[in-house]
Design a protein around this motif. Structure first.
Motif, PDB file in Angstrom:
ATOM      1  N   THR A 120      54.801  37.649  64.739  1.00 41.03           N
ATOM      2  CA  THR A 120      54.645  36.387  64.240  1.00 41.03           C
ATOM      3  C   THR A 120      54.934  35.358  65.475  1.00 41.03           C
ATOM      4  O   THR A 120      56.125  35.378  65.676  1.00 41.03           O
ATOM      5  CB  THR A 120      55.169  36.258  62.867  1.00 41.03           C
ATOM      6  N   LEU A 121      54.199  34.762  65.813  1.00 41.75           N
ATOM      7  CA  LEU A 121      54.505  33.721  66.999  1.00 41.75           C
ATOM      8  C   LEU A 121      54.412  32.292  66.219  1.00 41.75           C
ATOM      9  O   LEU A 121      53.259  31.836  65.655  1.00 41.75           O
ATOM     10  CB  LEU A 121      53.371  33.926  68.064  1.00 41.75           C
ATOM     11  N   GLY A 122      55.398  31.503  66.443  1.00 40.69           N
ATOM     12  CA  GLY A 122      55.441  30.208  65.840  1.00 40.69           C
ATOM     13  C   GLY A 122      54.572  29.174  67.039  1.00 40.69           C
ATOM     14  O   GLY A 122      54.282  29.613  67.842  1.00 40.69           O
ATOM     15  N   PRO A 123      54.572  27.851  66.411  1.00 46.09           N
ATOM     16  CA  PRO A 123      53.902  26.871  67.214  1.00 46.09           C
ATOM     17  C   PRO A 123      54.696  26.712  68.639  1.00 46.09           C
ATOM     18  O   PRO A 123      53.841  26.546  69.593  1.00 46.09           O
ATOM     19  CB  PRO A 123      54.027  25.485  66.382  1.00 46.09           C
ATOM     20  N   SER A 124      55.938  26.819  68.987  1.00 42.04           N
ATOM     21  CA  SER A 124      56.365  26.674  70.088  1.00 42.04           C
ATOM     22  C   SER A 124      56.014  27.876  71.385  1.00 42.04           C
ATOM     23  O   SER A 124      55.780  27.679  71.991  1.00 42.04           O
ATOM     24  CB  SER A 124      57.956  26.420  70.003  1.00 42.04           C
ATOM     25  N   ASP A 125      56.033  28.979  70.522  1.00 40.85           N
ATOM     26  CA  ASP A 125      55.579  30.265  71.326  1.00 40.85           C
ATOM     27  C   ASP A 125      54.115  29.957  71.745  1.00 40.85           C
ATOM     28  O   ASP A 125      53.636  30.311  72.887  1.00 40.85           O
ATOM     29  CB  ASP A 125      55.722  31.344  70.253  1.00 40.85           C
ATOM     30  N   TRP A 126      53.249  29.561  70.922  1.00 41.22           N
ATOM     31  CA  TRP A 126      52.099  29.327  71.359  1.00 41.22           C
ATOM     32  C   TRP A 126      51.806  28.273  72.164  1.00 41.22           C
ATOM     33  O   TRP A 126      50.778  28.256  73.113  1.00 41.22           O
ATOM     34  CB  TRP A 126      50.902  29.138  70.005  1.00 41.22           C
ATOM     35  N   THR A 127      52.523  27.192  72.274  1.00 37.49           N
ATOM     36  CA  THR A 127      52.496  26.240  73.044  1.00 37.49           C
ATOM     37  C   THR A 127      52.933  26.793  74.608  1.00 37.49           C
ATOM     38  O   THR A 127      52.157  26.389  75.550  1.00 37.49           O
ATOM     39  CB  THR A 127      53.576  24.999  72.936  1.00 37.49           C
ATOM     40  N   ILE A 128      53.875  27.705  74.601  1.00 38.35           N
ATOM     41  CA  ILE A 128      54.055  28.188  75.987  1.00 38.35           C
ATOM     42  C   ILE A 128      52.862  29.112  76.452  1.00 38.35           C
ATOM     43  O   ILE A 128      52.428  29.146  77.812  1.00 38.35           O
ATOM     44  CB  ILE A 128      55.385  29.083  75.949  1.00 38.35           C
ATOM     45  N   ILE A 129      52.367  29.881  75.512  1.00 36.61           N
ATOM     46  CA  ILE A 129      51.306  30.781  75.827  1.00 36.61           C
ATOM     47  C   ILE A 129      50.041  29.997  76.448  1.00 36.61           C
ATOM     48  O   ILE A 129      49.636  30.330  77.330  1.00 36.61           O
ATOM     49  CB  ILE A 129      50.862  31.771  74.700  1.00 36.61           C
ATOM     50  N   ASP A 130      49.708  28.950  75.502  1.00 38.36           N
ATOM     51  CA  ASP A 130      48.592  28.190  75.860  1.00 38.36           C
ATOM     52  C   ASP A 130      48.698  27.380  77.024  1.00 38.36           C
ATOM     53  O   ASP A 130      47.864  27.388  78.160  1.00 38.36           O
ATOM     54  CB  ASP A 130      48.375  26.872  74.904  1.00 38.36           C
ATOM     55  N   ASP A 131      50.061  26.945  77.372  1.00 33.37           N
ATOM     56  CA  ASP A 131      50.324  26.329  78.631  1.00 33.37           C
ATOM     57  C   ASP A 131      50.188  27.151  79.968  1.00 33.37           C
ATOM     58  O   ASP A 131      49.562  26.647  80.805  1.00 33.37           O
ATOM     59  CB  ASP A 131      51.530  25.559  78.591  1.00 33.37           C
ATOM     60  N   SER A 132      50.556  28.349  79.530  1.00 32.23           N
ATOM     61  CA  SER A 132      50.603  29.288  80.585  1.00 32.23           C
ATOM     62  C   SER A 132      49.211  29.658  81.148  1.00 32.23           C
ATOM     63  O   SER A 132      48.940  29.771  82.190  1.00 32.23           O
ATOM     64  CB  SER A 132      51.305  30.647  80.185  1.00 32.23           C
ATOM     65  N   ILE A 133      48.571  29.973  80.092  1.00 36.00           N
ATOM     66  CA  ILE A 133      47.052  30.502  80.410  1.00 36.00           C
ATOM     67  C   ILE A 133      46.145  29.349  81.003  1.00 36.00           C
ATOM     68  O   ILE A 133      45.561  29.390  81.733  1.00 36.00           O
ATOM     69  CB  ILE A 133      46.339  30.994  79.083  1.00 36.00           C
ATOM     70  N   ASP A 134      46.391  28.179  80.349  1.00 34.53           N
ATOM     71  CA  ASP A 134      45.667  26.893  81.102  1.00 34.53           C
ATOM     72  C   ASP A 134      46.103  26.818  82.381  1.00 34.53           C
ATOM     73  O   ASP A 134      45.122  26.496  83.168  1.00 34.53           O
ATOM     74  CB  ASP A 134      46.098  25.754  80.084  1.00 34.53           C
ATOM     75  N   GLU A 135      47.246  26.641  82.766  1.00 34.87           N
ATOM     76  CA  GLU A 135      47.711  26.500  84.254  1.00 34.87           C
ATOM     77  C   GLU A 135      47.408  27.761  85.022  1.00 34.87           C
ATOM     78  O   GLU A 135      46.882  27.483  86.410  1.00 34.87           O
ATOM     79  CB  GLU A 135      49.187  26.175  84.258  1.00 34.87           C
ATOM     80  N   ALA A 136      47.303  28.866  84.466  1.00 36.02           N
ATOM     81  CA  ALA A 136      46.983  30.034  85.404  1.00 36.02           C
ATOM     82  C   ALA A 136      45.380  29.964  85.551  1.00 36.02           C
ATOM     83  O   ALA A 136      44.932  30.442  86.747  1.00 36.02           O
ATOM     84  CB  ALA A 136      47.009  31.422  84.606  1.00 36.02           C
ATOM     85  N   MET A 137      44.761  29.321  84.627  1.00 36.71           N
ATOM     86  CA  MET A 137      43.165  29.242  84.870  1.00 36.71           C
ATOM     87  C   MET A 137      42.874  28.157  86.068  1.00 36.71           C
ATOM     88  O   MET A 137      42.052  28.466  86.784  1.00 36.71           O
ATOM     89  CB  MET A 137      42.401  28.833  83.560  1.00 36.71           C
TER      90      MET A 137
END
Length: 382
Positions: A120-137
């Protein structure tokens, strides 16, 4: 001292969420690979190690960022791994920018699909994941584009130089024919014009091949099978003996048997250790070797002064040495050589550096490099 994920076998200080996230890495990567091969143009023929690229290390960095209190804010903080990924995609695949972006989008979807059943990933976890993938792109696309731009500049420079001679012969020959006193001289001159015209035609063919091949400079390799961890221990013993016990040098990891050029790998690793000795402020130097998904992850860590983020890519340029340390003698070819060795083996080198984690250089290459040397280009045999 907090270490980069690659140098933390015990995962000390990781939160329960981070540990669960790490435990599902292989499932995420398996899901991602299936979807990429099915959906991304040009991916179906790539060998596994080339397709995997630096993404396992990037995934581990996300896990670090998911631990509260860890100094890594997102997976791209203090590392150029995403840039290394984009550069390798330019060199080793037939991809365009769209394919690079699509891969990252599929990685996000793969994380969501596997996590739905296991974590179970919370909203703050998904913020980190999304920011990581967006910046990596963004970083990967910049590096991908820069790699092709550098190739075009190199080709243009070589073309302008090499074509001067045959063009000169053609132009001079045409003038001579106009004033030739005899037919024999005219025929001889016409023959020279024809020969140099053929040479120009071949050069244009080479130019077109170069522009359609996503490659870069490489060094000749003599591949043989050996255990890279034996090489690591050999280097550790060499340095400890030469410095009579004054060097705190640790070799960790596992036996990884693969096909590489032993000489160039030895020199590349030696350059990274020399770099760690120069800039490590006398602290422990740690080499680690391990295998993941057909890739060798060979890293060298030191606890010295961190490398500023804006230098993470520039330190791999030839004849560049940052800082004014009197110990930093030489012509600045050590790290560029390491980069060339990694690329020639079908992989890449990345740096992860911050005041909190120290500095880690990671050579990330296929375990079996034979398909990627001598024109293999990382594709499955037809």
């Amino acid at each position: 001292m907090t270490l980069a994920t690659d140098q933390q076998p015990e995962r000390e200080g990781f939160s329960p969420t981070s540990l669960q996230f790490l435990s599902m890495r292989d499932a995420v990567m398996d899901h991602w690979e299936r979807e990429v091969r099915a959906q991304v143009a040009g991916a179906s023929d790539l060998l596994g190690p080339v397709l995997t690229n630096t993404l396992p290390a990037f995934y581990d960095n996300i896990a670090e960022a998911l631990s509260p209190g860890h100094p890594r804010e997102n997976a791209t903080s203090d590392t150029n791994a995403a840039s290394a990924h984009g550069g390798e995609r330019a060199r080793m695949t037939p991809y365009g920018p769209d394919q690079v972006i699509h891969e990252y989008q599929l990685l996000r979807a793969a994380i969501a699909a596997v996590a739905q059943e296991r974590l179970t990933l919370g909203p703050s976890d998904w913020t980190i994941i999304d920011d990581s993938i967006d910046e990596a792109m963004r970083q990967a696309i910049r590096a991908f584009t820069r790699s092709h731009d550098e190739l075009r500049r190199k080709v243009a420079a070589a073309l302008s130089h090499d074509m001067r001679t045959p063009l000169s012969v053609v132009l001079t020959g045409a003038q001579l024919i106009g004033i030739a006193p005899s037919m024999d001289i005219a025929r001889n001159t016409a023959s020279k014009i024809a020969a140099n015209a053929v040479r120009l035609r071949d050069m244009m063919g080479d130019l077109l091949d170069t522009l359609t091949y996503h490659g870069d400079a490489s060094i000749p390799l003599d591949l043989s099978q050996f255990d890279v961890f034996e090489l690591v221990k050999e280097l550790r013993d060499q340095y400890c003996q030469s410095r009579e016990g004054t060097l705190d040098f640790e070799a960790v990891g596992e036996a990884v048997v693969g096909f590489w050029d032993r000489g160039s790998m030895h020199r590349a690793l030696e350059n990274l250790v020399n770099n760690a000795v120069k800039y490590g402020d006398g602290g422990k130097i740690k080499i680690k070797a391990c295998e993941t998904r057909g890739r060798l992850m060979l890293s060298v860590h030191n606890d010295g002064r961190p490398i500023p983020p804006d230098q993470h890519d520039r330190i791999f340029e030839y004849l560049r040495r940052e800082g004014g340390s009197p110990a930093a003698a030489g012509w600045g070819i050590g790290l560029p050589f390491v980069k060339m060795v990694a690329q020639s083996h079908g992989g890449t080198v990345a740096v992860d550096s911050s005041g909190a984690t120290g500095t880690t250089f990671l050579i990330d290459i296929p375990v079996d490099c034979r398909p990627f040397v001598g024109g293999g280009e990382g594709q499955l045999p037809g």
